[in-house]
Design a protein around this motif. Structure first.
Motif, PDB file in Angstrom:
ATOM      1  N   GLU A 156       0.833  -1.205   0.000  1.00  0.00           N
ATOM      2  CA  GLU A 156       0.000   0.000   0.000  1.00  0.00           C
ATOM      3  C   GLU A 156       0.870   1.258   0.000  1.00  0.00           C
ATOM      4  OE1 GLU A 156      -2.887   1.946   3.234  1.00  0.00           O
ATOM      5  OE2 GLU A 156      -3.591   0.005   2.512  1.00  0.00           O
ATOM      6  N   GLU A 157       1.909   1.265   0.804  1.00  0.00           N
ATOM      7  CA  GLU A 157       2.803   2.418   0.855  1.00  0.00           C
ATOM      8  C   GLU A 157       3.496   2.622  -0.497  1.00  0.00           C
ATOM      9  OE1 GLU A 157       4.508   5.777   1.984  1.00  0.00           O
ATOM     10  OE2 GLU A 157       2.992   4.723   3.164  1.00  0.00           O
ATOM     11  N   MET A 158       3.916   1.529  -1.132  1.00  0.00           N
ATOM     12  CA  MET A 158       4.558   1.637  -2.447  1.00  0.00           C
ATOM     13  C   MET A 158       3.573   2.176  -3.485  1.00  0.00           C
ATOM     14  SD  MET A 158       7.122  -1.660  -2.770  1.00  0.00           S
ATOM     15  CE  MET A 158       5.911  -2.937  -2.457  1.00  0.00           C
ATOM     16  N   VAL A 159       2.345   1.692  -3.459  1.00  0.00           N
ATOM     17  CA  VAL A 159       1.330   2.159  -4.413  1.00  0.00           C
ATOM     18  C   VAL A 159       1.013   3.631  -4.157  1.00  0.00           C
ATOM     19  CG1 VAL A 159      -1.071   1.901  -5.186  1.00  0.00           C
ATOM     20  CG2 VAL A 159       0.337  -0.132  -4.823  1.00  0.00           C
ATOM     21  N   ASN A 160       0.886   4.015  -2.892  1.00  0.00           N
ATOM     22  CA  ASN A 160       0.601   5.418  -2.574  1.00  0.00           C
ATOM     23  C   ASN A 160       1.710   6.347  -3.090  1.00  0.00           C
ATOM     24  OD1 ASN A 160      -1.772   4.628  -1.347  1.00  0.00           O
ATOM     25  ND2 ASN A 160      -0.960   4.745   0.728  1.00  0.00           N
ATOM     26  N   ARG A 161       2.960   5.941  -2.892  1.00  0.00           N
ATOM     27  CA  ARG A 161       4.092   6.739  -3.399  1.00  0.00           C
ATOM     28  C   ARG A 161       4.056   6.833  -4.919  1.00  0.00           C
ATOM     29  NH1 ARG A 161       9.421   4.515  -0.731  1.00  0.00           N
ATOM     30  NH2 ARG A 161       8.491   4.107   1.261  1.00  0.00           N
ATOM     31  N   THR A 162       3.750   5.709  -5.548  1.00  0.00           N
ATOM     32  CA  THR A 162       3.661   5.672  -7.004  1.00  0.00           C
ATOM     33  C   THR A 162       2.548   6.604  -7.487  1.00  0.00           C
ATOM     34  OG1 THR A 162       4.446   3.387  -7.032  1.00  0.00           O
ATOM     35  CG2 THR A 162       3.283   4.164  -8.994  1.00  0.00           C
ATOM     36  N   ASN A 163       1.401   6.559  -6.817  1.00  0.00           N
ATOM     37  CA  ASN A 163       0.281   7.420  -7.204  1.00  0.00           C
ATOM     38  C   ASN A 163       0.655   8.900  -7.090  1.00  0.00           C
ATOM     39  OD1 ASN A 163      -1.323   5.238  -7.808  1.00  0.00           O
ATOM     40  ND2 ASN A 163      -2.362   5.228  -5.827  1.00  0.00           N
ATOM     41  N   GLU A 164       1.387   9.258  -6.045  1.00  0.00           N
ATOM     42  CA  GLU A 164       1.846  10.645  -5.882  1.00  0.00           C
ATOM     43  C   GLU A 164       2.764  11.034  -7.042  1.00  0.00           C
ATOM     44  OE1 GLU A 164       3.729  10.871  -2.013  1.00  0.00           O
ATOM     45  OE2 GLU A 164       1.854  10.319  -1.002  1.00  0.00           O
ATOM     46  N   ARG A 165       3.635  10.130  -7.410  1.00  0.00           N
ATOM     47  CA  ARG A 165       4.573  10.392  -8.512  1.00  0.00           C
ATOM     48  C   ARG A 165       3.834  10.530  -9.830  1.00  0.00           C
ATOM     49  NH1 ARG A 165      10.226   7.724  -9.157  1.00  0.00           N
ATOM     50  NH2 ARG A 165      11.071   9.129 -10.687  1.00  0.00           N
ATOM     51  N   TYR A 166       2.866   9.636 -10.086  1.00  0.00           N
ATOM     52  CA  TYR A 166       2.073   9.713 -11.317  1.00  0.00           C
ATOM     53  C   TYR A 166       1.297  11.029 -11.372  1.00  0.00           C
ATOM     54  CZ  TYR A 166       2.867   4.739 -12.566  1.00  0.00           C
ATOM     55  OH  TYR A 166       3.406   3.539 -12.938  1.00  0.00           O
ATOM     56  N   LEU A 167       0.796  11.484 -10.231  1.00  0.00           N
ATOM     57  CA  LEU A 167       0.062  12.750 -10.183  1.00  0.00           C
ATOM     58  C   LEU A 167       0.999  13.925 -10.495  1.00  0.00           C
ATOM     59  CD1 LEU A 167      -2.545  14.342  -9.592  1.00  0.00           C
ATOM     60  CD2 LEU A 167      -1.898  14.318  -7.164  1.00  0.00           C
ATOM     61  N   GLU A 168       2.164  13.922  -9.871  1.00  0.00           N
ATOM     62  CA  GLU A 168       3.152  14.989 -10.109  1.00  0.00           C
ATOM     63  C   GLU A 168       3.520  15.090 -11.592  1.00  0.00           C
ATOM     64  OE1 GLU A 168       6.478  13.930  -7.642  1.00  0.00           O
ATOM     65  OE2 GLU A 168       5.394  14.407  -5.783  1.00  0.00           O
ATOM     66  N   LYS A 169       3.579  13.929 -12.259  1.00  0.00           N
ATOM     67  CA  LYS A 169       3.950  13.907 -13.681  1.00  0.00           C
ATOM     68  C   LYS A 169       2.734  14.121 -14.589  1.00  0.00           C
ATOM     69  CE  LYS A 169       8.026  10.988 -13.353  1.00  0.00           C
ATOM     70  NZ  LYS A 169       8.679   9.801 -13.909  1.00  0.00           N
ATOM     71  N   GLY A 170       1.550  14.268 -14.010  1.00  0.00           N
ATOM     72  CA  GLY A 170       0.341  14.477 -14.807  1.00  0.00           C
ATOM     73  C   GLY A 170      -0.131  13.233 -15.543  1.00  0.00           C
ATOM     74  N   LEU A 171       0.290  12.062 -15.093  1.00  0.00           N
ATOM     75  CA  LEU A 171      -0.062  10.811 -15.765  1.00  0.00           C
ATOM     76  C   LEU A 171      -1.370  10.207 -15.274  1.00  0.00           C
ATOM     77  CD1 LEU A 171       3.476   9.160 -15.739  1.00  0.00           C
ATOM     78  CD2 LEU A 171       2.311  10.259 -17.677  1.00  0.00           C
ATOM     79  N   ALA A 172      -1.675  10.386 -13.993  1.00  0.00           N
ATOM     80  CA  ALA A 172      -2.850   9.729 -13.426  1.00  0.00           C
ATOM     81  C   ALA A 172      -3.300  10.442 -12.155  1.00  0.00           C
ATOM     82  CB  ALA A 172      -2.515   8.272 -13.088  1.00  0.00           C
TER      83      ALA A 172
END
Length: 181
Positions: free
Chosen positions: A15-31
């Motif tokens: 869950e922590e890995m997915v949450n970090r990934t989601n933050e990164r995807y948001l920062e990059k405008g991907l998701a």
């Protein structure tokens, strides 16, 4: 309705890995993907440490995450598995139904499975989940084995903590396109 206690922290590494990934995807405008909190009713509180020690789920949760990727509705659940065999009891019927309805509405539903002993991630398409689910309902195995999985949907864990589920989604979309043609 289930009961929650400290064992509810299982799966928190993924869950922590997915949450970090989601933050990164948001920062990059991907998701834009959000974690769906499971509503709980506290029963016991540790007033000294100000945290819940016992609670009941108010309702069944559907999936862990929901959002959009480049305009495509997405929902998924994140599961951890310590052995090579994944018990289907870890996926609930209401989740299967929700994911099926989500797909009927044009969305993409999937599971992310983290095989902790192997440090390997797997992107499981809804269609594949359904295949194993139906097999179990028809009297077959109540689990699936690691060696039954489609090798093209194993994901690389990037920088040791980022879950590259967009790679799995791209492969999923390619496969759907191939099947449509």
């Amino acid at each position: 309705m289930g009961t929650w206690n400290s064992r509810g922290l299982r799966g928190s590494a993924l869950e922590e890995m997915v949450n970090r990934t989601n933050e990164r995807y948001l920062e990059k405008g991907l998701a834009l993907i959000q974690k769906i909190p499971t509503p709980i009713t506290p029963v016991k509180m540790d007033k000294e440490h100000r945290h819940i020690t016992l609670a009941y789920f108010e309702q069944r949760s559907t999936v862990d995450y929901i959002g959009a990727v480049q305009g495509i509705p997405v929902c998924f659940d994140a599961k951890e598995c310590v052995t090579d065999t994944f018990p289907l009891q870890n996926i609930h019927e209401h989740q299967i139904k929700f994911m099926g309805e989500f797909e009927k509405q044009g969305g993409i539903a999937f599971l992310l499975i983290y095989y902790t002993a192997k440090n390997i991630l797997y992107y499981m398409r809804y269609e594949e989940i359904l295949k194993f689910w139906i097999r179990a309902k028809e009297g077959g195995r109540k689990s699936f084995r690691f060696d039954e999985l489609d090798a093209s949907f194993f994901l690389e864990l990037k920088n040791g903590c980022y879950v590259s589920y967009l790679d799995g989604m791209n492969r999923d979309l390619e496969l759907r396109e191939e099947l449509d043609n």
